[in-house]
Design a protein around this motif. Structure first.
Motif, PDB file in Angstrom:
ATOM      1  N   PHE A   2       0.913  -1.323   0.015  1.00 54.69           N
ATOM      2  CA  PHE A   2      -0.070   0.057  -0.067  1.00 54.69           C
ATOM      3  C   PHE A   2       0.882   1.261  -0.135  1.00 54.69           C
ATOM      4  N   ILE A   5      -2.330   4.212   4.096  1.00 52.97           N
ATOM      5  CA  ILE A   5      -3.556   3.390   5.005  1.00 52.97           C
ATOM      6  C   ILE A   5      -3.882   4.769   5.930  1.00 52.97           C
ATOM      7  N   GLN A  76      -5.796   3.435   0.366  1.00 52.37           N
ATOM      8  CA  GLN A  76      -6.098   2.452  -0.134  1.00 52.37           C
ATOM      9  C   GLN A  76      -6.501   1.402   0.947  1.00 52.37           C
ATOM     10  N   ALA A  77      -6.289   1.462   2.081  1.00 55.01           N
ATOM     11  CA  ALA A  77      -6.683   0.497   3.209  1.00 55.01           C
ATOM     12  C   ALA A  77      -6.993   1.102   4.322  1.00 55.01           C
ATOM     13  N   HIS A  79      -7.072   0.404   8.537  1.00 53.55           N
ATOM     14  CA  HIS A  79      -6.808  -0.277   9.945  1.00 53.55           C
ATOM     15  C   HIS A  79      -7.694   0.056  10.855  1.00 53.55           C
ATOM     16  N   CYS A  95     -16.420  -1.355   3.336  1.00 55.61           N
ATOM     17  CA  CYS A  95     -15.019  -0.921   2.798  1.00 55.61           C
ATOM     18  C   CYS A  95     -14.813  -2.039   1.399  1.00 55.61           C
ATOM     19  N   GLU A  96     -15.197  -3.112   1.572  1.00 57.39           N
ATOM     20  CA  GLU A  96     -14.973  -3.986   0.551  1.00 57.39           C
ATOM     21  C   GLU A  96     -15.801  -3.398  -0.785  1.00 57.39           C
ATOM     22  N   ILE A 100     -11.791  -0.285  -0.754  1.00 55.45           N
ATOM     23  CA  ILE A 100     -10.971   0.071   0.138  1.00 55.45           C
ATOM     24  C   ILE A 100     -10.585  -1.293   0.961  1.00 55.45           C
ATOM     25  N   LYS A 101      -9.304  -1.900   1.185  1.00 53.98           N
ATOM     26  CA  LYS A 101      -8.976  -2.773   1.887  1.00 53.98           C
ATOM     27  C   LYS A 101      -9.030  -2.720   3.192  1.00 53.98           C
ATOM     28  N   ILE A 103      -8.220  -3.968   6.941  1.00 53.51           N
ATOM     29  CA  ILE A 103      -7.104  -4.619   7.314  1.00 53.51           C
ATOM     30  C   ILE A 103      -7.664  -5.411   8.638  1.00 53.51           C
ATOM     31  N   ALA A 317      -2.783  -8.063   4.490  1.00 54.74           N
ATOM     32  CA  ALA A 317      -4.117  -7.314   3.871  1.00 54.74           C
ATOM     33  C   ALA A 317      -3.557  -6.932   2.365  1.00 54.74           C
ATOM     34  N   ASN A 318      -2.336  -6.577   2.201  1.00 57.42           N
ATOM     35  CA  ASN A 318      -1.869  -6.045   1.012  1.00 57.42           C
ATOM     36  C   ASN A 318      -1.724  -7.401  -0.119  1.00 57.42           C
TER      37      ASN A 318
END
Length: 455
Positions: A2, A5, A76-77, A79, A95-96, A100-101, A103, A317-318
């Motif tokens: 990423f 985050i 991009q993610a 946490h 998020c999905e 957006i990932k 974590i 997560a990546n």
């Protein structure tokens, strides 16, 4: 990896995640409420964005505002840390949907394991031992009375969607059941928006043993050993250690294997914890629940295993494989964590918000770590959890770890607010704790009884 985050949290866990991300070369975005404008995580992150007023429902629990912040900053993610939205499957699903990932585990797995009733059913399918209890949700006192009679007293009432000690009551007999059920259900509804309950036979006396697991998208699942979290007050952990003195080699193999089996059964990805109750008299253990997030006490496991759990979360997560295999994991020494809260143990642990006028955190020596977001001049807001720091020590053996913790707590100096440092110092010095002779009832029924007599 990423590029950036967003950390959907505050306090020491937000600082912890920012530091891990920076060491991985990943940019960070902090979110904050108006009450946290001067918080340390805001200063440490590469970017910071306000997501609402002081009330957590309008800021740290405001999904729309947090997702908007992620989009606006190009994160991009996300946490989630622990608490707040960390075990909220709706947020993970949003998020999905927005690419957006999240974590953490998928929303599907979170629904499966985050709900205690669903989790029990899945563990039965996986062949993991569970405590005798209700088959599904319990919504009325009439249902509760009938099920309790079948299971036998004493029992534990638990919120299906619960966590953090909320919505839990011990019930010794039928006379206590109705008021306890109504109180626990109301607490669960207020805390989680879900008043569904379930009932378990109480394992007493018991040790609270949890196993740290890590899984990746390639199907690899490993454990990082166990933690003993039996020193609790009102179902809230106060002190944690690893390894547990209550477990020998054979039982350790059995309980960690059961945890890996549980995680494999649900194809678990990212960091999680399988929690068990251990009946020391029989040597039998029973699945209690799964925490589908990083735990407050994860540093003790990091000390004994040498694995950085937060970095592994980000890597997994990546899409990366776990950086270690089970055969690579070795355990060394003993680690202990004490939670330092801004609270008054002499006044029923009442929260003690206010301005920190002076702060000295213990330091020096190998095997000492303090995770905190505090600094001199910082005003602790009254709106959030009272934990202000975690003191974690590591020694070659348990005695060395205990002595190192005593030394660290003696050095801990904070002025302007009342803390539980002296309480923790007395606890870590108690002969029963030093001998490892305690269970989940010890702190509330034995130690606090003597501690309160000192007033």
């Amino acid at each position: 990896m990423f590029n950036k985050i967003l950390i959907a949290n505050r306090g020491e866990i937000a600082v912890r995640i920012i530091r891990a991300a920076r060491e991985l070369g990943v940019g960070t975005v902090a979110i904050y409420s108006t009450a946290d404008r001067d918080a340390l995580h805001v200063h440490l992150a590469d970017e910071a964005i306000c997501v609402g007023p002081a009330r957590s429902t309008e800021s740290y629990l405001n999904m729309n505002n947090i997702l908007s912040a992620a989009v606006a900053t190009g994160a991009q993610a996300i946490h989630p840390g622990f608490g707040f939205l960390s075990e909220n499957s709706k947020f993970a699903r949003l998020c999905e949907e927005m690419n957006i990932k999240f974590i953490g585990p998928s929303a599907k797995v979170m629904d499966m394991m985050g709900d205690k009733i669903n989790a029990r059913a899945e563990m039965i399918k996986a062949g993991v031992p569970v405590t005798p209890g209700s088959e599904g949700e319990v919504h009325t006192t009439d249902e509760a009375v009938k099920i309790a009679e079948e299971i036998g007293y004493p029992i534990m009432l638990k919120a299906s969607a619960g966590g953090g000690g909320k919505g839990i009551r011990k019930v010794n007999n039928v006379e206590e059941l109705v008021p306890a059920f109504e109180a626990a259900q109301a607490e669960a509804q207020a805390a989680f928006g879900n008043g569904a309950m379930f009932i378990e036979r109480m394992i007493f006396p018991a040790r609270h043993i949890e196993v740290q697991i890590l899984g990746d998208s390639q199907g690899n699942v490993i454990h990082l050993g166990e933690r003993d979290c039996s020193l609790q007050r009102n179902n809230q952990k106060v002190l944690e250690e690893s390894p547990s003195v209550a477990i020998g080699h054979t039982l350790r193999q059995e309980i960690t294997a059961a945890a890996v089996k549980a995680a494999q059964h649900v194809s678990y990805e990212n960091a999680g914890t399988i929690e068990f109750l251990l009946d020391e008299s029989s040597g039998k253990f029973y699945f209690m629940e799964m925490n589908t997030r990083v735990q407050v006490e994860h540093p003790v496991t990091e000390f004994v295993s040498g694995v950085d759990i937060v970095k592994e979360q980000i890597r997994v997560a990546n899409g990366n494989e776990l950086s270690v295999k089970q055969e690579d994991v070795t355990f060394s020494g003993h680690a202990i964590e004490c939670r330092i809260n801004a609270e008054n143990p002499k006044f029923n642990f009442a929260p003690s918000p206010g301005k920190i006028t002076n702060l000295f955190l213990p330091s020096g020596g190998v095997g000492l770590r303090v995770d905190s977001a505090m600094y001199s001049g910082y005003s602790i807001p009254p709106y959030y959890d009272s934990m202000i720091a975690k003191v974690i020590v590591h020694g070659e053996n348990r005695f060395e770890a205990l002595m190192k913790m005593q030394r660290a707590l003696l050095e801990f100096d904070v002025e302007g607010v009342i803390t539980n440092v002296d309480f923790q110092l007395e606890l870590i010095s108690d002969p029963h704790v030093v001998a490892g002779d305690y269970d989940t009832s010890f702190l509330g029924n034995v130690f606090l009884t003597e501690y309160q007599k000192e007033d």
